[in-house]
Design a protein around this motif. Structure first.
Motif, PDB file in Angstrom:
ATOM      1  N   ASP A  77      48.940  49.305  34.939  1.00  0.00           N
ATOM      2  CA  ASP A  77      49.060  50.284  33.855  1.00  0.00           C
ATOM      3  C   ASP A  77      47.658  50.507  33.306  1.00  0.00           C
ATOM      4  O   ASP A  77      46.685  49.998  33.880  1.00  0.00           O
ATOM      5  N   GLY A  78      47.528  51.233  32.199  1.00  0.00           N
ATOM      6  CA  GLY A  78      46.210  51.587  31.685  1.00  0.00           C
ATOM      7  C   GLY A  78      45.340  50.414  31.288  1.00  0.00           C
ATOM      8  O   GLY A  78      44.119  50.550  31.219  1.00  0.00           O
ATOM      9  N   ASP A  79      45.955  49.276  30.998  1.00  0.00           N
ATOM     10  CA  ASP A  79      45.199  48.108  30.570  1.00  0.00           C
ATOM     11  C   ASP A  79      45.401  46.884  31.451  1.00  0.00           C
ATOM     12  O   ASP A  79      45.044  45.775  31.073  1.00  0.00           O
ATOM     13  N   THR A  80      45.989  47.071  32.640  1.00  0.00           N
ATOM     14  CA  THR A  80      46.279  45.946  33.529  1.00  0.00           C
ATOM     15  C   THR A  80      45.969  46.333  34.966  1.00  0.00           C
ATOM     16  O   THR A  80      46.355  47.417  35.413  1.00  0.00           O
ATOM     17  N   LEU A  81      45.287  45.445  35.661  1.00  0.00           N
ATOM     18  CA  LEU A  81      44.940  45.650  37.065  1.00  0.00           C
ATOM     19  C   LEU A  81      45.475  44.503  37.904  1.00  0.00           C
ATOM     20  O   LEU A  81      45.582  43.370  37.422  1.00  0.00           O
ATOM     21  N   LEU A  82      45.772  44.790  39.156  1.00  0.00           N
ATOM     22  CA  LEU A  82      46.092  43.753  40.130  1.00  0.00           C
ATOM     23  C   LEU A  82      44.937  43.695  41.109  1.00  0.00           C
ATOM     24  O   LEU A  82      44.458  44.738  41.573  1.00  0.00           O
ATOM     25  N   GLY A  83      44.468  42.485  41.388  1.00  0.00           N
ATOM     26  CA  GLY A  83      43.353  42.310  42.304  1.00  0.00           C
ATOM     27  C   GLY A  83      43.746  41.490  43.521  1.00  0.00           C
ATOM     28  O   GLY A  83      44.593  40.601  43.442  1.00  0.00           O
ATOM     29  N   ALA A  84      43.103  41.823  44.635  1.00  0.00           N
ATOM     30  CA  ALA A  84      43.243  41.056  45.872  1.00  0.00           C
ATOM     31  C   ALA A  84      41.843  40.607  46.271  1.00  0.00           C
ATOM     32  O   ALA A  84      40.996  41.438  46.598  1.00  0.00           O
ATOM     33  N   MET A  85      41.600  39.302  46.182  1.00  0.00           N
ATOM     34  CA  MET A  85      40.298  38.764  46.556  1.00  0.00           C
ATOM     35  C   MET A  85      40.309  38.484  48.055  1.00  0.00           C
ATOM     36  O   MET A  85      41.008  37.598  48.534  1.00  0.00           O
ATOM     37  N   ASP A  86      39.537  39.263  48.780  1.00  0.00           N
ATOM     38  CA  ASP A  86      39.416  39.133  50.224  1.00  0.00           C
ATOM     39  C   ASP A  86      38.148  38.329  50.497  1.00  0.00           C
ATOM     40  O   ASP A  86      37.044  38.782  50.180  1.00  0.00           O
ATOM     41  N   MET A  87      38.305  37.132  51.040  1.00  0.00           N
ATOM     42  CA  MET A  87      37.165  36.246  51.256  1.00  0.00           C
ATOM     43  C   MET A  87      37.144  35.784  52.707  1.00  0.00           C
ATOM     44  O   MET A  87      38.178  35.359  53.240  1.00  0.00           O
ATOM     45  N   ARG A  88      35.982  35.874  53.306  1.00  0.00           N
ATOM     46  CA  ARG A  88      35.831  35.370  54.671  1.00  0.00           C
ATOM     47  C   ARG A  88      36.249  33.902  54.701  1.00  0.00           C
ATOM     48  O   ARG A  88      35.858  33.107  53.863  1.00  0.00           O
ATOM     49  N   GLY A  89      37.108  33.570  55.642  1.00  0.00           N
ATOM     50  CA  GLY A  89      37.567  32.197  55.779  1.00  0.00           C
ATOM     51  C   GLY A  89      38.961  31.954  55.232  1.00  0.00           C
ATOM     52  O   GLY A  89      39.555  30.921  55.501  1.00  0.00           O
ATOM     53  N   LEU A  90      39.482  32.881  54.437  1.00  0.00           N
ATOM     54  CA  LEU A  90      40.855  32.769  53.942  1.00  0.00           C
ATOM     55  C   LEU A  90      41.747  33.685  54.763  1.00  0.00           C
ATOM     56  O   LEU A  90      41.421  34.854  54.971  1.00  0.00           O
ATOM     57  N   GLU A  91      42.882  33.148  55.202  1.00  0.00           N
ATOM     58  CA  GLU A  91      43.791  33.954  56.028  1.00  0.00           C
ATOM     59  C   GLU A  91      44.436  35.080  55.238  1.00  0.00           C
ATOM     60  O   GLU A  91      44.685  36.150  55.783  1.00  0.00           O
ATOM     61  N   GLN A  92      44.754  34.837  53.982  1.00  0.00           N
ATOM     62  CA  GLN A  92      45.399  35.823  53.121  1.00  0.00           C
ATOM     63  C   GLN A  92      44.576  35.977  51.843  1.00  0.00           C
ATOM     64  O   GLN A  92      43.893  35.035  51.428  1.00  0.00           O
ATOM     65  N   PRO A  93      44.658  37.130  51.194  1.00  0.00           N
ATOM     66  CA  PRO A  93      43.902  37.293  49.948  1.00  0.00           C
ATOM     67  C   PRO A  93      44.461  36.427  48.828  1.00  0.00           C
ATOM     68  O   PRO A  93      45.643  36.084  48.820  1.00  0.00           O
ATOM     69  N   PHE A  94      43.598  36.093  47.909  1.00  0.00           N
ATOM     70  CA  PHE A  94      43.979  35.428  46.667  1.00  0.00           C
ATOM     71  C   PHE A  94      44.343  36.537  45.687  1.00  0.00           C
ATOM     72  O   PHE A  94      43.561  37.464  45.464  1.00  0.00           O
ATOM     73  N   MET A  95      45.515  36.461  45.093  1.00  0.00           N
ATOM     74  CA  MET A  95      46.018  37.528  44.228  1.00  0.00           C
ATOM     75  C   MET A  95      45.836  37.147  42.759  1.00  0.00           C
ATOM     76  O   MET A  95      46.166  36.025  42.354  1.00  0.00           O
ATOM     77  N   PHE A  96      45.316  38.082  41.980  1.00  0.00           N
ATOM     78  CA  PHE A  96      45.075  37.842  40.561  1.00  0.00           C
ATOM     79  C   PHE A  96      45.281  39.134  39.786  1.00  0.00           C
ATOM     80  O   PHE A  96      45.430  40.208  40.364  1.00  0.00           O
ATOM     81  N   PHE A  97      45.295  39.013  38.469  1.00  0.00           N
ATOM     82  CA  PHE A  97      45.427  40.202  37.630  1.00  0.00           C
ATOM     83  C   PHE A  97      44.401  40.131  36.507  1.00  0.00           C
ATOM     84  O   PHE A  97      43.873  39.065  36.175  1.00  0.00           O
ATOM     85  N   LEU A  98      44.092  41.297  35.958  1.00  0.00           N
ATOM     86  CA  LEU A  98      43.180  41.410  34.829  1.00  0.00           C
ATOM     87  C   LEU A  98      43.857  42.234  33.741  1.00  0.00           C
ATOM     88  O   LEU A  98      44.531  43.220  34.039  1.00  0.00           O
ATOM     89  N   ARG A  99      43.646  41.815  32.491  1.00  0.00           N
ATOM     90  CA  ARG A  99      44.132  42.578  31.332  1.00  0.00           C
ATOM     91  C   ARG A  99      42.932  42.911  30.454  1.00  0.00           C
ATOM     92  O   ARG A  99      42.118  42.014  30.134  1.00  0.00           O
ATOM     93  N   ARG A 100      42.834  44.156  30.058  1.00  0.00           N
ATOM     94  CA  ARG A 100      41.702  44.620  29.252  1.00  0.00           C
ATOM     95  C   ARG A 100      41.684  43.884  27.921  1.00  0.00           C
ATOM     96  O   ARG A 100      42.707  43.714  27.270  1.00  0.00           O
ATOM     97  N   GLU A 101      40.493  43.431  27.527  1.00  0.00           N
ATOM     98  CA  GLU A 101      40.338  42.774  26.212  1.00  0.00           C
ATOM     99  C   GLU A 101      40.246  43.836  25.136  1.00  0.00           C
ATOM    100  O   GLU A 101      39.723  44.893  25.341  1.00  0.00           O
TER     101      GLU A 101
END
Length: 181
Positions: A157-181
């Protein structure tokens, strides 16, 4: 999963999900522009069984700060006495994170890292923002300067993001979210 609003789905996934559920949610979200990311964000994770699950929080991860497309602080950490600082990700033991994530779950190590972490701090930005294609969608992506990591973002939504951290060496992305301060 019985919810349909993206914010409700995220709240459900915050308690744990399979990587398939998390990526299906990610893939269904709209792209984000670089300009939409600018500002300060607090972060959290979606546990999916990734070796990185729980590590950021254990070491005091607060979120991210996007000052401009060229000036990004990817690891804003909570200071033990209050306040925050930017951790220099280039000084992290990335090989150990990948090979021995269980060793990093030691509570004594986490306490020590919270106290000593500011010694690995920096005032300099350590990442940049670019528009890239990830999972068939062009969206804002944070590119670390010193590590083989890309964080691709989608809008919940306008103040929330979903992130996928793609890192060499990891089979699947690490999933995280951010909320605007």
């Amino acid at each position: 999963m019985t919810t349909t609003a993206p914010a409700d789905t995220l709240r459900y996934l915050e308690h744990g999900a399979t990587i398939g559920e998390a990526l299906a949610f990610f893939d269904g979200l709209p792209a984000v522009t670089v300009e939409e990311l600018l500002g300060r964000w607090t972060g959290g994770e979606i546990p999916t069984g990734n070796p990185m699950d729980g590590l950021l929080g254990r070491f005091g991860w607060h979120g991210k700060r996007f000052d401009s497309p060229e000036d990004v602080h990817p690891l804003v950490m909570d200071r033990a006495g209050g306040g925050t600082f930017s951790l220099n990700p280039g000084l992290l033991p990335l090989p150990a994170l990948l090979r021995y994530p269980a060793a990093l779950r030691n509570p004594a190590l986490a306490r020590a890292a919270r106290v000593l972490g500011p010694a690995l701090g920096t005032r300099a930005p350590k990442a940049r923002l670019r528009l890239t294609r990830y999972r068939d969608v062009d969206s804002a992506t944070m590119c670390y300067d010193d590590l083989p990591i890309l964080d691709a973002f989608r809008r919940v939504d306008g103040d929330t993001l979903l992130g996928a951290m793609d890192m060499r060496g990891l089979e699947q992305p690490f999933m995280f979210f951010l909320r605007r301060e």
